[in-house]
Motif scaffolding. Sequence first.
Motif, PDB file in Angstrom:
ATOM      1  N   TRP A 102      37.336  28.550  33.198  1.00 39.09           N
ATOM      2  CA  TRP A 102      38.589  28.803  33.905  1.00 39.09           C
ATOM      3  C   TRP A 102      39.680  27.837  33.480  1.00 39.09           C
ATOM      4  CZ3 TRP A 102      41.202  25.287  36.967  1.00 39.09           C
ATOM      5  CH2 TRP A 102      40.508  24.095  37.255  1.00 39.09           C
ATOM      6  N   SER A 103      39.298  26.712  32.873  1.00 35.71           N
ATOM      7  CA  SER A 103      40.283  25.686  32.540  1.00 35.71           C
ATOM      8  C   SER A 103      40.415  25.555  31.033  1.00 35.71           C
ATOM      9  CB  SER A 103      39.875  24.360  33.155  1.00 35.71           C
ATOM     10  OG  SER A 103      38.628  23.944  32.640  1.00 35.71           O
ATOM     11  N   GLY A 104      41.286  24.675  30.613  1.00 38.46           N
ATOM     12  CA  GLY A 104      41.506  24.462  29.186  1.00 38.46           C
ATOM     13  C   GLY A 104      42.791  25.111  28.730  1.00 38.46           C
ATOM     14  N   THR A 105      43.291  24.680  27.612  1.00 38.70           N
ATOM     15  CA  THR A 105      44.560  25.172  27.091  1.00 38.70           C
ATOM     16  C   THR A 105      44.485  26.639  26.715  1.00 38.70           C
ATOM     17  OG1 THR A 105      45.041  22.973  26.231  1.00 38.70           O
ATOM     18  CG2 THR A 105      46.330  24.805  25.357  1.00 38.70           C
ATOM     19  N   THR A 106      43.390  27.010  26.084  1.00 38.18           N
ATOM     20  CA  THR A 106      43.223  28.397  25.639  1.00 38.18           C
ATOM     21  C   THR A 106      41.807  28.862  25.990  1.00 38.18           C
ATOM     22  OG1 THR A 106      44.674  27.911  23.770  1.00 38.18           O
ATOM     23  CG2 THR A 106      43.473  29.992  23.712  1.00 38.18           C
ATOM     24  N   PRO A 107      41.623  29.385  27.194  1.00 39.72           N
ATOM     25  CA  PRO A 107      40.277  29.825  27.589  1.00 39.72           C
ATOM     26  C   PRO A 107      39.762  30.928  26.674  1.00 39.72           C
ATOM     27  CG  PRO A 107      41.741  29.742  29.493  1.00 39.72           C
ATOM     28  CD  PRO A 107      42.586  29.561  28.278  1.00 39.72           C
ATOM     29  N   LEU A 108      38.493  30.838  26.318  1.00 36.02           N
ATOM     30  CA  LEU A 108      37.884  31.869  25.486  1.00 36.02           C
ATOM     31  C   LEU A 108      37.638  33.121  26.318  1.00 36.02           C
ATOM     32  CD1 LEU A 108      36.587  32.738  22.815  1.00 36.02           C
ATOM     33  CD2 LEU A 108      34.435  31.775  23.654  1.00 36.02           C
ATOM     34  N   VAL A 109      38.174  34.240  25.877  1.00 36.09           N
ATOM     35  CA  VAL A 109      38.007  35.502  26.593  1.00 36.09           C
ATOM     36  C   VAL A 109      36.780  36.233  26.064  1.00 36.09           C
ATOM     37  CG1 VAL A 109      39.027  37.735  27.140  1.00 36.09           C
ATOM     38  CG2 VAL A 109      40.484  35.700  27.016  1.00 36.09           C
ATOM     39  N   LEU A 110      35.875  36.563  26.962  1.00 34.86           N
ATOM     40  CA  LEU A 110      34.649  37.254  26.589  1.00 34.86           C
ATOM     41  C   LEU A 110      34.824  38.768  26.604  1.00 34.86           C
ATOM     42  CD1 LEU A 110      32.143  35.048  28.616  1.00 34.86           C
ATOM     43  CD2 LEU A 110      32.729  34.876  26.188  1.00 34.86           C
ATOM     44  N   SER A 111      35.632  39.251  27.530  1.00 36.75           N
ATOM     45  CA  SER A 111      35.915  40.693  27.574  1.00 36.75           C
ATOM     46  C   SER A 111      37.179  40.945  28.385  1.00 36.75           C
ATOM     47  CB  SER A 111      34.738  41.478  28.173  1.00 36.75           C
ATOM     48  OG  SER A 111      34.455  41.053  29.481  1.00 36.75           O
ATOM     49  N   TRP A 112      37.809  42.098  28.092  1.00 39.96           N
ATOM     50  CA  TRP A 112      39.065  42.489  28.728  1.00 39.96           C
ATOM     51  C   TRP A 112      38.887  43.787  29.505  1.00 39.96           C
ATOM     52  CZ3 TRP A 112      43.211  39.305  28.438  1.00 39.96           C
ATOM     53  CH2 TRP A 112      43.330  38.434  27.357  1.00 39.96           C
ATOM     54  N   GLY A 113      39.719  43.943  30.529  1.00 41.35           N
ATOM     55  CA  GLY A 113      39.866  45.248  31.149  1.00 41.35           C
ATOM     56  C   GLY A 113      40.886  46.055  30.366  1.00 41.35           C
ATOM     57  N   GLN A 114      41.145  47.280  30.839  1.00 40.35           N
ATOM     58  CA  GLN A 114      42.053  48.168  30.104  1.00 40.35           C
ATOM     59  C   GLN A 114      43.514  47.938  30.457  1.00 40.35           C
ATOM     60  OE1 GLN A 114      40.664  48.997  32.912  1.00 40.35           O
ATOM     61  NE2 GLN A 114      42.231  50.105  34.065  1.00 40.35           N
ATOM     62  N   GLY A 115      43.772  47.210  31.531  1.00 44.38           N
ATOM     63  CA  GLY A 115      45.131  46.888  31.926  1.00 44.38           C
ATOM     64  C   GLY A 115      45.696  47.832  32.977  1.00 44.38           C
ATOM     65  N   THR A 116      46.621  47.318  33.761  1.00 46.71           N
ATOM     66  CA  THR A 116      47.324  48.117  34.757  1.00 46.71           C
ATOM     67  C   THR A 116      48.800  47.721  34.729  1.00 46.71           C
ATOM     68  OG1 THR A 116      47.357  48.812  37.086  1.00 46.71           O
ATOM     69  CG2 THR A 116      46.851  46.498  36.675  1.00 46.71           C
ATOM     70  N   GLN A 117      49.676  48.721  34.778  1.00 43.08           N
ATOM     71  CA  GLN A 117      51.113  48.482  34.654  1.00 43.08           C
ATOM     72  C   GLN A 117      51.700  48.028  35.983  1.00 43.08           C
ATOM     73  OE1 GLN A 117      53.309  48.869  31.839  1.00 43.08           O
ATOM     74  NE2 GLN A 117      54.738  47.858  33.246  1.00 43.08           N
ATOM     75  N   VAL A 118      52.479  46.974  35.914  1.00 44.06           N
ATOM     76  CA  VAL A 118      53.266  46.507  37.063  1.00 44.06           C
ATOM     77  C   VAL A 118      54.727  46.536  36.649  1.00 44.06           C
ATOM     78  CG1 VAL A 118      53.833  44.539  38.528  1.00 44.06           C
ATOM     79  CG2 VAL A 118      51.433  45.073  38.016  1.00 44.06           C
ATOM     80  N   THR A 119      55.531  47.248  37.423  1.00 42.02           N
ATOM     81  CA  THR A 119      56.957  47.348  37.140  1.00 42.02           C
ATOM     82  C   THR A 119      57.731  46.920  38.379  1.00 42.02           C
ATOM     83  OG1 THR A 119      56.583  49.198  35.619  1.00 42.02           O
ATOM     84  CG2 THR A 119      58.837  48.841  36.408  1.00 42.02           C
ATOM     85  N   VAL A 120      58.608  45.935  38.199  1.00 49.74           N
ATOM     86  CA  VAL A 120      59.406  45.415  39.297  1.00 49.74           C
ATOM     87  C   VAL A 120      60.867  45.771  39.035  1.00 49.74           C
ATOM     88  CG1 VAL A 120      60.008  43.393  40.666  1.00 49.74           C
ATOM     89  CG2 VAL A 120      57.769  43.520  39.543  1.00 49.74           C
TER      90      VAL A 120
END
Length: 122
Positions: A102-120
Amino acid sequence: QVQLVESGGGLVQAGGSLRLSCAASGRTLSSYAMGWFRQAPGKERERVATVSTSGSSTYYADSVKGRFTISRDNAKNTVYLQMNSLKPEDTAVYYCARLMSWSGTTPLVLSWGQGTQVTVSS
């Protein structure tokens, strides 16, 4: 294989709130740090918030500190991002990520979700 599925995105007026959820299947999330990232059009993906395996430690980008809250419910295998006082500059696709740490300058990502759009809207 872990699958991460985000939900809760949408269109909201400036000053409003949204809560994003990230549900996992295929493997328990309790052993992993988790995070939320976002990517606006024409910009690089940036880290928004991260949380430790227990939920006791968190990180927030300066741009969202005091407005966003990351949390997790390991019993439900779900991670949340509560977003308050939303601004037009928060508009982006938000991605859930399973992390090595959870910490560190650049956390290593093991997997991603597909994403969800947020529009303000302003």
